[in-house]
Motif scaffolding. Structure first.
Motif, PDB file in Angstrom:
ATOM      1  N   LEU A  55       0.858  -1.254  -0.094  1.00 37.42           N
ATOM      2  CA  LEU A  55      -0.020  -0.120   0.006  1.00 37.42           C
ATOM      3  C   LEU A  55       0.875   1.257  -0.171  1.00 37.42           C
ATOM      4  O   LEU A  55       0.431   2.137  -0.788  1.00 37.42           O
ATOM      5  CB  LEU A  55      -0.877   0.022   1.099  1.00 37.42           C
ATOM      6  CG  LEU A  55      -1.986   1.195   1.405  1.00 37.42           C
ATOM      7  CD1 LEU A  55      -2.917   1.315   0.120  1.00 37.42           C
ATOM      8  CD2 LEU A  55      -2.813   1.015   2.698  1.00 37.42           C
ATOM      9  N   TYR A  56       1.883   1.311   0.789  1.00 41.63           N
ATOM     10  CA  TYR A  56       2.804   2.402   0.949  1.00 41.63           C
ATOM     11  C   TYR A  56       4.335   1.826   0.683  1.00 41.63           C
ATOM     12  O   TYR A  56       5.282   1.690   1.631  1.00 41.63           O
ATOM     13  CB  TYR A  56       2.838   2.951   2.285  1.00 41.63           C
ATOM     14  CG  TYR A  56       1.551   3.648   2.676  1.00 41.63           C
ATOM     15  CD1 TYR A  56       0.860   4.565   1.930  1.00 41.63           C
ATOM     16  CD2 TYR A  56       0.663   3.050   3.622  1.00 41.63           C
ATOM     17  CE1 TYR A  56      -0.516   5.105   2.329  1.00 41.63           C
ATOM     18  CE2 TYR A  56      -0.497   3.453   3.971  1.00 41.63           C
ATOM     19  CZ  TYR A  56      -1.194   4.553   3.421  1.00 41.63           C
ATOM     20  OH  TYR A  56      -2.281   4.949   3.468  1.00 41.63           O
ATOM     21  N   PRO A  57       4.513   1.605  -0.677  1.00 42.41           N
ATOM     22  CA  PRO A  57       5.988   1.121  -0.977  1.00 42.41           C
ATOM     23  C   PRO A  57       7.002   2.258  -0.791  1.00 42.41           C
ATOM     24  O   PRO A  57       8.250   1.926  -0.349  1.00 42.41           O
ATOM     25  CB  PRO A  57       5.964   1.027  -2.592  1.00 42.41           C
ATOM     26  CG  PRO A  57       4.991   1.847  -2.884  1.00 42.41           C
ATOM     27  CD  PRO A  57       3.717   1.842  -1.914  1.00 42.41           C
ATOM     28  N   GLU A  58       6.966   3.348  -0.667  1.00 47.16           N
ATOM     29  CA  GLU A  58       7.829   4.432  -0.218  1.00 47.16           C
ATOM     30  C   GLU A  58       7.702   4.909   1.292  1.00 47.16           C
ATOM     31  O   GLU A  58       6.366   5.409   1.365  1.00 47.16           O
ATOM     32  CB  GLU A  58       7.563   5.780  -1.147  1.00 47.16           C
ATOM     33  CG  GLU A  58       8.058   5.360  -2.496  1.00 47.16           C
ATOM     34  CD  GLU A  58       8.074   6.702  -3.462  1.00 47.16           C
ATOM     35  OE1 GLU A  58       7.896   7.877  -2.631  1.00 47.16           O
ATOM     36  OE2 GLU A  58       8.000   6.602  -4.693  1.00 47.16           O
ATOM     37  N   LYS A  59       8.508   4.723   2.221  1.00 46.62           N
ATOM     38  CA  LYS A  59       8.234   5.103   3.695  1.00 46.62           C
ATOM     39  C   LYS A  59       8.261   6.594   3.655  1.00 46.62           C
ATOM     40  O   LYS A  59       8.990   7.258   2.982  1.00 46.62           O
ATOM     41  CB  LYS A  59       9.435   4.453   4.476  1.00 46.62           C
ATOM     42  CG  LYS A  59       9.212   2.610   4.357  1.00 46.62           C
ATOM     43  CD  LYS A  59      10.257   2.257   5.172  1.00 46.62           C
ATOM     44  CE  LYS A  59      10.083   0.747   5.441  1.00 46.62           C
ATOM     45  NZ  LYS A  59      10.907   0.139   6.293  1.00 46.62           N
ATOM     46  N   LEU A  60       7.775   6.994   4.794  1.00 52.87           N
ATOM     47  CA  LEU A  60       7.717   8.471   5.318  1.00 52.87           C
ATOM     48  C   LEU A  60       9.317   8.537   5.811  1.00 52.87           C
ATOM     49  O   LEU A  60       9.791   7.598   6.213  1.00 52.87           O
ATOM     50  CB  LEU A  60       6.821   8.661   6.184  1.00 52.87           C
ATOM     51  CG  LEU A  60       5.208   8.904   5.944  1.00 52.87           C
ATOM     52  CD1 LEU A  60       4.294   9.184   7.153  1.00 52.87           C
ATOM     53  CD2 LEU A  60       5.124  10.272   5.074  1.00 52.87           C
ATOM     54  N   PRO A  61       9.689   9.962   5.643  1.00 53.56           N
ATOM     55  CA  PRO A  61      11.093  10.258   6.400  1.00 53.56           C
ATOM     56  C   PRO A  61      10.765  10.261   7.663  1.00 53.56           C
ATOM     57  O   PRO A  61       9.589  10.244   8.251  1.00 53.56           O
ATOM     58  CB  PRO A  61      11.325  11.590   5.939  1.00 53.56           C
ATOM     59  CG  PRO A  61       9.832  12.191   5.419  1.00 53.56           C
ATOM     60  CD  PRO A  61       9.137  10.891   4.761  1.00 53.56           C
ATOM     61  N   GLU A  62      11.605   9.870   8.485  1.00 54.68           N
ATOM     62  CA  GLU A  62      11.672   9.854  10.031  1.00 54.68           C
ATOM     63  C   GLU A  62      11.597  11.323  10.594  1.00 54.68           C
ATOM     64  O   GLU A  62      12.594  12.137  10.395  1.00 54.68           O
ATOM     65  CB  GLU A  62      13.063   9.199  10.535  1.00 54.68           C
ATOM     66  CG  GLU A  62      12.670   8.892  12.228  1.00 54.68           C
ATOM     67  CD  GLU A  62      13.915   8.073  12.561  1.00 54.68           C
ATOM     68  OE1 GLU A  62      14.164   8.091  13.917  1.00 54.68           O
ATOM     69  OE2 GLU A  62      14.379   7.471  11.977  1.00 54.68           O
ATOM     70  N   PHE A  63      10.712  11.415  11.547  1.00 54.33           N
ATOM     71  CA  PHE A  63      10.428  12.506  12.042  1.00 54.33           C
ATOM     72  C   PHE A  63      10.880  12.888  13.613  1.00 54.33           C
ATOM     73  O   PHE A  63      10.536  11.710  14.022  1.00 54.33           O
ATOM     74  CB  PHE A  63       8.936  13.385  11.654  1.00 54.33           C
ATOM     75  CG  PHE A  63       8.343  13.803  10.502  1.00 54.33           C
ATOM     76  CD1 PHE A  63       8.676  15.025   9.965  1.00 54.33           C
ATOM     77  CD2 PHE A  63       7.927  12.637   9.581  1.00 54.33           C
ATOM     78  CE1 PHE A  63       8.383  15.343   8.509  1.00 54.33           C
ATOM     79  CE2 PHE A  63       7.287  12.918   8.552  1.00 54.33           C
ATOM     80  CZ  PHE A  63       7.923  14.118   7.888  1.00 54.33           C
ATOM     81  N   LYS A  64      11.538  13.944  13.826  1.00 55.58           N
ATOM     82  CA  LYS A  64      12.007  13.764  15.292  1.00 55.58           C
ATOM     83  C   LYS A  64      11.520  15.027  16.127  1.00 55.58           C
ATOM     84  O   LYS A  64      11.218  16.235  15.387  1.00 55.58           O
ATOM     85  CB  LYS A  64      13.557  13.964  15.351  1.00 55.58           C
ATOM     86  CG  LYS A  64      14.075  12.717  14.365  1.00 55.58           C
ATOM     87  CD  LYS A  64      15.863  12.821  14.710  1.00 55.58           C
ATOM     88  CE  LYS A  64      16.328  11.413  13.970  1.00 55.58           C
ATOM     89  NZ  LYS A  64      17.885  11.764  13.940  1.00 55.58           N
ATOM     90  N   PRO A  65      11.394  14.890  17.502  1.00 56.51           N
ATOM     91  CA  PRO A  65      11.701  13.927  18.118  1.00 56.51           C
ATOM     92  C   PRO A  65      10.734  12.486  18.004  1.00 56.51           C
ATOM     93  O   PRO A  65       9.505  13.106  17.798  1.00 56.51           O
ATOM     94  CB  PRO A  65      11.641  14.448  19.732  1.00 56.51           C
ATOM     95  CG  PRO A  65      10.855  15.553  19.599  1.00 56.51           C
ATOM     96  CD  PRO A  65      11.109  16.071  18.348  1.00 56.51           C
TER      97      PRO A  65
ATOM     98  N   ARG B 107       3.044  18.125   7.335  1.00 63.55           N
ATOM     99  CA  ARG B 107       3.942  17.304   8.308  1.00 63.55           C
ATOM    100  C   ARG B 107       2.795  16.371   9.135  1.00 63.55           C
ATOM    101  O   ARG B 107       1.902  16.807   9.613  1.00 63.55           O
ATOM    102  CB  ARG B 107       4.516  18.113   9.368  1.00 63.55           C
ATOM    103  CG  ARG B 107       5.430  17.072  10.400  1.00 63.55           C
ATOM    104  CD  ARG B 107       6.113  18.049  11.545  1.00 63.55           C
ATOM    105  NE  ARG B 107       6.681  17.381  12.369  1.00 63.55           N
ATOM    106  CZ  ARG B 107       7.906  17.112  12.801  1.00 63.55           C
ATOM    107  NH1 ARG B 107       8.848  17.990  11.898  1.00 63.55           N
ATOM    108  NH2 ARG B 107       8.442  16.370  13.303  1.00 63.55           N
ATOM    109  N   PRO B 108       3.151  14.950   8.961  1.00 62.36           N
ATOM    110  CA  PRO B 108       2.216  13.931   9.577  1.00 62.36           C
ATOM    111  C   PRO B 108       2.744  13.824  11.223  1.00 62.36           C
ATOM    112  O   PRO B 108       3.636  13.845  11.483  1.00 62.36           O
ATOM    113  CB  PRO B 108       2.476  12.780   8.881  1.00 62.36           C
ATOM    114  CG  PRO B 108       3.989  13.051   8.341  1.00 62.36           C
ATOM    115  CD  PRO B 108       4.065  14.478   8.142  1.00 62.36           C
ATOM    116  N   ALA B 109       1.390  13.757  11.735  1.00 61.37           N
ATOM    117  CA  ALA B 109       1.747  13.742  13.312  1.00 61.37           C
ATOM    118  C   ALA B 109       2.022  12.317  13.454  1.00 61.37           C
ATOM    119  O   ALA B 109       1.273  11.229  12.834  1.00 61.37           O
ATOM    120  CB  ALA B 109       0.374  14.129  14.036  1.00 61.37           C
ATOM    121  N   GLN B 110       2.955  11.962  14.405  1.00 59.19           N
ATOM    122  CA  GLN B 110       3.382  10.552  14.738  1.00 59.19           C
ATOM    123  C   GLN B 110       2.072  10.351  16.115  1.00 59.19           C
ATOM    124  O   GLN B 110       1.829  11.127  16.635  1.00 59.19           O
ATOM    125  CB  GLN B 110       4.593  10.576  15.636  1.00 59.19           C
ATOM    126  CG  GLN B 110       5.731  10.939  14.865  1.00 59.19           C
ATOM    127  CD  GLN B 110       6.962  10.815  15.536  1.00 59.19           C
ATOM    128  OE1 GLN B 110       7.315   9.952  16.005  1.00 59.19           O
ATOM    129  NE2 GLN B 110       7.476  12.150  15.681  1.00 59.19           N
TER     130      GLN B 110
END
Length: 458
Positions: A220-230, A273-276
């Motif tokens: 469904l999502y072959p491309e992963k989201l970048p890692e957001f910090k913290p 920006r997606p919320a964790q």
């Protein structure tokens, strides 16, 4: 009302294509379906929509109307059977939006969605089954978009409070959210079974096939989201926080999966920006937590094998400590049950231009919001389900302009659904907001209430 006529040979009421009903409730003789009939009767007066019901047996449908919509007259009754593809197609052709209450959706949902797409009919349901929802998105999103059809699952307790609650929080935050933790709490004064057997059946098979989600999501999502910090870490053990007022543990329901799908959609389509997200459930007393943990452990063990699943499905009352049985929940029990979902959002008071940019400073803002209501499984759920359908009818111009298989937050983020829920017993509110500000050269915190009035300093 609609110029409907009965074909005696089939007992199917047909509506001319140009005169489709606004809503048709399918699975109207089930417990959720009956309560949706009740809500349709109530809401039709204010929102001015036409509606009908559908299912396998005309006598049972007529009885459901008589009991749950006694004030409504000339409500069309449509005969449709999941084993008869042609009947599903004819049913879908008579509706602008099909309200699907026929679960578990893992077994019964796909044929209905196929019929809706073929008929150009929108579809809403109350599925809390991540595998079903994500498989439908993978297999049918393109077809739904080409047909201009919205297919929206999770329009009940799973997962309107969490998903639309997160949308509400993002709209109120006035900054950029990094992470959200949700705390679901249920309480009541009624006795006896309070959850329908269909919900238990969905949970049994959902847990049994949970291992299939990883492969499904990679497609469904072959491309992963970048890692957001913290990075927001899951609190794996029981914990207590002042805001949850009890003992909280990770929540195994569909809320997190639905919220993350919405956040991915907002990132892909609106560059937001997606919320964790992490989700928890709170128990008022330690005894409730221990009892639930024991039941949960037994459930998890048995659901892994066909023999164990048969036991769970044959004896739900035993394995749920009386919460679920083969009999329908008592009306007194469900009417005296309440819920709240508290959302704790942390982020920054300033939003960066590029969602891929990383903030150099640690989060400096916190907001707590809450979604609450009564009768979560069959009151608030059915209200949210019908209002979701009405929103498609009334505000499709504010929704994604090309249809698709969507979670509710993605579909309704720009509509007035939250306002309409507020008017109908599902309350969205800001509990507090904390902003770190410079005051006389020193850092301090201001706590604001829902009217943005300073209530205390920290």
């Amino acid at each position: 009302m609609f110029g409907a006529y009965v074909i005696p040979e089939t007992n199917i009421i047909k509506i001319m294509a140009a005169e489709r009903l606004d809503l048709v409730i399918f699975g109207a003789t089930g417990f959720t379906g009956k309560n949706t009939i009740k809500e349709a009767q109530r809401l039709a007066k204010d929102y001015q929509f036409t509606w009908g019901i559908a299912g396998r047996r005309k006598d049972a449908l007529d009885a459901a109307l008589k009991e749950y919509a006694p004030e409504s007259e000339n409500i069309p009754v449509i005969i449709a059977d999941l084993k008869n593809e042609e009947s599903l197609k004819k049913m879908a052709e008579q509706a602008r939006v099909l309200v699907n209450c026929c679960g578990p959706y893992r077994f019964y949902g796909e044929p209905v969605i196929k019929a809706c797409i073929a008929a150009g009919t929108h579809h809403v349901d109350v599925s809390g089954e991540p595998q079903f929802m994500e498989k439908m998105q993978l297999d049918y999103n393109k077809a739904a978009r080409e047909a201009g059809v919205y297919v929206i699952s999770a329009c009940g307790l799973d997962s309107i409070p969490a998903d639309m609650g997160l949308i509400y929080t993002q709209n109120q935050f006035n900054g950029e959210i990094n992470s959200v933790e949700t705390y679901l709490k249920l309480w009541g004064t009624g006795r006896g079974p309070g959850i329908n057997f269909g919900t238990w059946e969905s949970a049994v098979y959902g847990y049994a096939h949970m291992h299939e989600l990883r492969a499904l999501r990679s497609k469904l999502y072959p491309e992963k989201l970048p890692e957001f910090k913290p990075k927001l870490k899951l609190k794996k053990t029981v914990h207590c926080t002042p805001l949850s007022e009890g003992y909280s543990v990770p929540f195994p329901g569909s809320d997190r999966a639905v919220c993350l799908r919405t956040q991915r959609y907002l990132y892909d389509n609106y560059k937001q920006r997606p919320a964790q997200v992490q989700t928890y459930m709170t128990f008022k007393t330690l005894f409730q937590f221990i009892a639930t943990a024991i039941v949960g452990g037994i459930f998890a063990t048995l659901a892994k094998t066909s023999f164990g699943r048969n036991l769970l499905l044959k004896h739900p009352k035993l394995f749920s400590l009386g919460l679920i049985s083969h009999e329908n929940p008592r009306q007194e029990t469900i009417e005296n049950t309440w819920f709240s979902v508290t959302l704790v959002a942390k982020g920054w008071s300033e939003k960066l231009a590029d969602p891929l940019d990383q903030h150099k400073e640690p989060p400096n803002k916190e907001m707590i919001t809450k979604v609450s209501g009564r009768n979560p499984g069959y009151g608030a759920t059915c209200t949210a389900l019908v209002l979701s359908a009405v929103t498609i009818l009334k505000e499709s111009d504010k929704m994604p302009d090309n249809g698709g298989v969507l979670p509710p937050g993605a579909a309704f983020c720009k509509t007035s659904l939250i306002d309409e829920l507020n008017k109908n017993g599902v309350k969205f509110e800001v509990i507090s907001s904390i902003d770190k500000v410079k005051e006389s050269g020193n850092d301090s915190h201001l706590r604001l209430d829902s009217q943005n009035r300073v209530t205390s300093k920290m």
